[in-house]
Design an enzyme around this catalytic site. Sequence first.
Site, PDB file in Angstrom:
ATOM      1  N   HIS A  25     -18.063  78.896 -25.896  1.00 17.62           N
ATOM      2  CA  HIS A  25     -17.331  78.422 -27.071  1.00 17.62           C
ATOM      3  C   HIS A  25     -15.830  78.524 -26.857  1.00 17.62           C
ATOM      4  O   HIS A  25     -15.348  79.110 -25.880  1.00 17.62           O
ATOM      5  CB  HIS A  25     -17.751  79.223 -28.304  1.00 17.62           C
ATOM      6  CG  HIS A  25     -17.458  80.700 -28.213  1.00 17.62           C
ATOM      7  ND1 HIS A  25     -16.196  81.224 -28.409  1.00 17.62           N
ATOM      8  CD2 HIS A  25     -18.275  81.758 -27.925  1.00 17.62           C
ATOM      9  CE1 HIS A  25     -16.242  82.538 -28.258  1.00 17.62           C
ATOM     10  NE2 HIS A  25     -17.488  82.896 -27.962  1.00 17.62           N
ATOM     11  N   CYS A  40     -20.555  86.389 -25.110  1.00 16.99           N
ATOM     12  CA  CYS A  40     -20.381  84.957 -24.903  1.00 16.99           C
ATOM     13  C   CYS A  40     -19.305  84.666 -23.851  1.00 16.99           C
ATOM     14  O   CYS A  40     -18.579  85.554 -23.422  1.00 16.99           O
ATOM     15  CB  CYS A  40     -20.006  84.278 -26.211  1.00 16.99           C
ATOM     16  SG  CYS A  40     -21.311  84.333 -27.467  1.00 16.99           S
TER      17      CYS A  40
END
Length: 201
Positions: free
Chosen positions: A161, A177
Amino acid sequence: MSQDSLDKLNRRTFLGTSLAASSLLAAPALAQTDAETTEIEEEVTETVRRNISSFRSLQWQPYFSSLNKGAVLVDTTSRALHFWSEDQTVYKLYPTSVPLTDDLTRLGRTSVIRKVEGPSWAPTPSMKVRNPEWPDFIPPGPANPLGTHALYLSWKYYRIHGTHDTRKIGRRSSNGCIGLYNEHIAELFELTKNGTQVLLI
């Protein structure tokens, strides 16, 4: 040559070297050559030097058996993300943030299963245990830790992301992440599709 001229020349040389080093560090989507790495080695710390020396273009063949639906390789050591298109006409190299600790890092093969522009965010149960003061939900916008775009992976809670906090890129700064600059995730978002292969090493 007068001392004044020498001083001016030395200042220009110093500024030129500093600007060259800055431009190399600020050009994240380009692989750096050995010559460029050598040029700036004296200007950076040992940790950054190791990172820069491994931030270079790679071939896809050692990591994937094919480029079916495209392929993403995330190298958590060099903190770099590589993308190859299915037809081999596009190759991209981006700097990333990686998980804070080894126990938060998941390695192996997964794939993109969902793409979201303007993602919302909610902390995982384990994040809430570690950080009970965090909000339960953050809608899309400048306060959202997922930035402008998110690629959801087949591993639950794991994503590639963007981030609005550009200081995180190139560092161990995430809870699991992989983060990219917003302009880079927007580009990768357009290049990938559901089913794009992902390998974290």
